[in-house]
Design a protein around this motif. Structure first.
Motif, PDB file in Angstrom:
ATOM      1  N   ALA A 116     -38.983  26.797  78.292  1.00 24.60           N
ATOM      2  CA  ALA A 116     -40.204  26.841  77.493  1.00 24.60           C
ATOM      3  C   ALA A 116     -41.202  25.787  77.955  1.00 24.60           C
ATOM      4  CB  ALA A 116     -39.863  26.659  76.012  1.00 24.60           C
ATOM      5  N   ARG A 117     -40.702  24.609  78.294  1.00 26.94           N
ATOM      6  CA  ARG A 117     -41.589  23.551  78.769  1.00 26.94           C
ATOM      7  C   ARG A 117     -42.193  23.899  80.118  1.00 26.94           C
ATOM      8  NH1 ARG A 117     -37.892  18.413  76.977  1.00 26.94           N
ATOM      9  NH2 ARG A 117     -38.526  18.420  74.800  1.00 26.94           N
ATOM     10  N   ILE A 118     -41.418  24.524  80.965  1.00 25.49           N
ATOM     11  CA  ILE A 118     -41.925  24.949  82.284  1.00 25.49           C
ATOM     12  C   ILE A 118     -43.004  26.015  82.124  1.00 25.49           C
ATOM     13  CG2 ILE A 118     -41.299  26.159  84.412  1.00 25.49           C
ATOM     14  CD1 ILE A 118     -38.538  24.763  84.217  1.00 25.49           C
ATOM     15  N   ALA A 119     -42.821  26.918  81.161  1.00 26.99           N
ATOM     16  CA  ALA A 119     -43.756  28.021  80.955  1.00 26.99           C
ATOM     17  C   ALA A 119     -45.078  27.559  80.351  1.00 26.99           C
ATOM     18  CB  ALA A 119     -43.112  29.072  80.038  1.00 26.99           C
ATOM     19  N   GLN A 120     -45.126  26.378  79.778  1.00 32.72           N
ATOM     20  CA  GLN A 120     -46.375  25.928  79.149  1.00 32.72           C
ATOM     21  C   GLN A 120     -47.366  25.541  80.151  1.00 32.72           C
ATOM     22  OE1 GLN A 120     -45.232  22.840  76.418  1.00 32.72           O
ATOM     23  NE2 GLN A 120     -44.825  24.305  74.802  1.00 32.72           N
ATOM     24  N   ALA A 137     -29.533  26.229  73.976  1.00 36.26           N
ATOM     25  CA  ALA A 137     -30.796  25.756  73.403  1.00 36.26           C
ATOM     26  C   ALA A 137     -31.485  24.790  74.355  1.00 36.26           C
ATOM     27  CB  ALA A 137     -30.536  25.077  72.058  1.00 36.26           C
ATOM     28  N   SER A 138     -30.715  23.941  75.012  1.00 31.00           N
ATOM     29  CA  SER A 138     -31.278  22.999  75.977  1.00 31.00           C
ATOM     30  C   SER A 138     -31.917  23.740  77.152  1.00 31.00           C
ATOM     31  CB  SER A 138     -30.174  22.056  76.469  1.00 31.00           C
ATOM     32  OG  SER A 138     -30.651  21.241  77.500  1.00 31.00           O
ATOM     33  N   GLN A 139     -31.218  24.764  77.631  1.00 31.16           N
ATOM     34  CA  GLN A 139     -31.769  25.562  78.738  1.00 31.16           C
ATOM     35  C   GLN A 139     -33.045  26.272  78.302  1.00 31.16           C
ATOM     36  OE1 GLN A 139     -28.703  28.229  80.095  1.00 31.16           O
ATOM     37  NE2 GLN A 139     -27.296  26.557  80.568  1.00 31.16           N
ATOM     38  N   THR A 140     -33.043  26.815  77.111  1.00 33.81           N
ATOM     39  CA  THR A 140     -34.225  27.509  76.593  1.00 33.81           C
ATOM     40  C   THR A 140     -35.399  26.546  76.480  1.00 33.81           C
ATOM     41  OG1 THR A 140     -32.823  29.052  75.371  1.00 33.81           O
ATOM     42  CG2 THR A 140     -35.127  28.866  74.660  1.00 33.81           C
ATOM     43  N   LEU A 141     -35.141  25.354  75.982  1.00 32.53           N
ATOM     44  CA  LEU A 141     -36.204  24.361  75.846  1.00 32.53           C
ATOM     45  C   LEU A 141     -36.791  23.989  77.207  1.00 32.53           C
ATOM     46  CD1 LEU A 141     -37.847  22.520  74.036  1.00 32.53           C
ATOM     47  CD2 LEU A 141     -36.000  20.829  74.193  1.00 32.53           C
ATOM     48  N   ARG A 142     -35.928  23.814  78.209  1.00 32.21           N
ATOM     49  CA  ARG A 142     -36.429  23.500  79.558  1.00 32.21           C
ATOM     50  C   ARG A 142     -37.316  24.619  80.086  1.00 32.21           C
ATOM     51  NH1 ARG A 142     -31.117  21.388  80.449  1.00 32.21           N
ATOM     52  NH2 ARG A 142     -30.507  23.319  81.460  1.00 32.21           N
TER      53      ARG A 142
END
Length: 69
Positions: free
Chosen positions: A65-69, A58-63
């Motif tokens: 997702a933030r990069i993709a924004q 989940a932490s990796q996914t969140l990172r």
């Protein structure tokens, strides 16, 4: 009648075929000669490890997702 993994006999062949194709078992079998307390401890440890792994994913996914924004 069920087999050692608790599946109906027809499912046992499919389960064996999946494993023979190289897919690992979903869960490791528990030793049947353990006390209930030992089994509970082993299950809790497995649950804790799975939770830690999911939190890392989940932490990796969140990172990402933030990069993709």
């Amino acid at each position: 009648m069920t087999n050692c993994i608790g599946a109906p006999p027809g499912d046992e062949a499919a389960y064996r075929q999946i494993q023979e194709a190289g897919h690992p078992a979903l869960e490791q079998a528990l030793a049947v000669d353990q006390t209930p307390a030992q089994t509970a401890e082993q299950l809790r440890n497995h649950l804790d490890q799975a939770h830690e792994r999911r939190m890392e994913l989940a932490s990796q996914t969140l990172r990402h997702a933030r990069i993709a924004q």
